[in-house]
Design a protein around this motif. Structure first.
Motif, PDB file in Angstrom:
ATOM      1  N   PHE A 276      18.949  27.420  37.155  1.00 38.19           N
ATOM      2  CA  PHE A 276      20.096  26.710  37.714  1.00 38.19           C
ATOM      3  C   PHE A 276      20.903  26.094  36.589  1.00 38.19           C
ATOM      4  O   PHE A 276      20.376  25.819  35.504  1.00 38.19           O
ATOM      5  CB  PHE A 276      19.657  25.581  38.654  1.00 38.19           C
ATOM      6  N   GLU A 277      22.181  25.855  36.880  1.00 41.41           N
ATOM      7  CA  GLU A 277      22.994  25.014  36.026  1.00 41.41           C
ATOM      8  C   GLU A 277      23.548  23.919  36.930  1.00 41.41           C
ATOM      9  O   GLU A 277      23.584  24.079  38.152  1.00 41.41           O
ATOM     10  CB  GLU A 277      24.102  25.804  35.338  1.00 41.41           C
ATOM     11  N   THR A 278      23.948  22.814  36.347  1.00 37.76           N
ATOM     12  CA  THR A 278      24.422  21.686  37.141  1.00 37.76           C
ATOM     13  C   THR A 278      25.822  21.283  36.713  1.00 37.76           C
ATOM     14  O   THR A 278      26.257  21.577  35.597  1.00 37.76           O
ATOM     15  CB  THR A 278      23.491  20.470  36.991  1.00 37.76           C
ATOM     16  N   TYR A 279      26.490  20.622  37.630  1.00 42.26           N
ATOM     17  CA  TYR A 279      27.781  20.021  37.332  1.00 42.26           C
ATOM     18  C   TYR A 279      27.971  18.833  38.269  1.00 42.26           C
ATOM     19  O   TYR A 279      27.352  18.765  39.331  1.00 42.26           O
ATOM     20  CB  TYR A 279      28.928  21.031  37.467  1.00 42.26           C
ATOM     21  N   LEU A 280      28.799  17.883  37.849  1.00 42.56           N
ATOM     22  CA  LEU A 280      29.081  16.712  38.679  1.00 42.56           C
ATOM     23  C   LEU A 280      30.362  16.938  39.460  1.00 42.56           C
ATOM     24  O   LEU A 280      31.319  17.537  38.954  1.00 42.56           O
ATOM     25  CB  LEU A 280      29.233  15.461  37.812  1.00 42.56           C
ATOM     26  N   GLN A 281      30.356  16.442  40.697  1.00 44.11           N
ATOM     27  CA  GLN A 281      31.552  16.529  41.530  1.00 44.11           C
ATOM     28  C   GLN A 281      31.743  15.182  42.212  1.00 44.11           C
ATOM     29  O   GLN A 281      30.775  14.607  42.729  1.00 44.11           O
ATOM     30  CB  GLN A 281      31.413  17.645  42.564  1.00 44.11           C
ATOM     31  N   GLU A 282      32.970  14.701  42.199  1.00 49.46           N
ATOM     32  CA  GLU A 282      33.271  13.417  42.835  1.00 49.46           C
ATOM     33  C   GLU A 282      32.894  13.460  44.312  1.00 49.46           C
ATOM     34  O   GLU A 282      32.975  14.500  44.957  1.00 49.46           O
ATOM     35  CB  GLU A 282      34.758  13.087  42.695  1.00 49.46           C
ATOM     36  N   SER A 283      32.483  12.303  44.818  1.00 46.59           N
ATOM     37  CA  SER A 283      32.102  12.162  46.216  1.00 46.59           C
ATOM     38  C   SER A 283      32.954  11.088  46.857  1.00 46.59           C
ATOM     39  O   SER A 283      33.292  10.090  46.224  1.00 46.59           O
ATOM     40  CB  SER A 283      30.624  11.778  46.312  1.00 46.59           C
TER      41      SER A 283
ATOM     42  N   GLY B 124      30.533   7.298  47.428  1.00 45.45           N
ATOM     43  CA  GLY B 124      29.731   6.777  46.337  1.00 45.45           C
ATOM     44  C   GLY B 124      29.974   7.497  45.030  1.00 45.45           C
ATOM     45  O   GLY B 124      31.034   8.084  44.803  1.00 45.45           O
ATOM     46  N   PRO B 125      28.953   7.468  44.159  1.00 46.39           N
ATOM     47  CA  PRO B 125      29.106   8.061  42.821  1.00 46.39           C
ATOM     48  C   PRO B 125      29.187   9.590  42.881  1.00 46.39           C
ATOM     49  O   PRO B 125      28.881  10.197  43.906  1.00 46.39           O
ATOM     50  CB  PRO B 125      27.831   7.612  42.102  1.00 46.39           C
TER      51      PRO B 125
END
Length: 106
Positions: free
Chosen positions: A56-63, A66-67
């Motif tokens: 897997f690879e990960t990335y952040l996405q705004e929610s 919350g965070p």
């Protein structure tokens, strides 16, 4: 369900869920629990290991709630690993099912 059965299939289930769509941890736990009931604490170490192994690879996405959320995406390598494990699982389960059918009287 037998704990050892769950351990044997959990990795494949997680990969197949992530292969359908990018997903964040809590949502993944809910989907996996619809298939195999597991503790939330079981999934996160597995995700970390599989990310470290480049499955897997990960990335952040705004929610909006919350965070930012960490999303998991399966890699090309992950798809290859998933296909091989899936093939092995089908072969294994077919063999066990055949054995059980042949030994119904036991």
């Amino acid at each position: 369900m037998n704990t050892q059965f769950k351990k044997g299939v959990l990795e494949l289930v997680v990969m197949m869920v992530v292969a359908k769509k990018d997903i964040y941890g809590y949502e993944l736990v809910k989907e996996v629990c619809n298939i195999v009931h597991v503790n939330e604490g079981t999934i996160y170490p597995l995700l970390k290991r599989m990310t470290n192994e480049s499955i897997f690879e990960t990335y952040l996405q705004e929610s909006t709630e919350g965070p930012p959320r960490k999303y998991y995406r399966i890699t090309v390598r992950g798809l290859d690993v998933m296909k091989e494990i899936k093939r092995e699982w089908i072969e294994f389960s077919n063999s066990i099912n055949k054995f059980i059918e042949e030994n119904k009287e036991v």
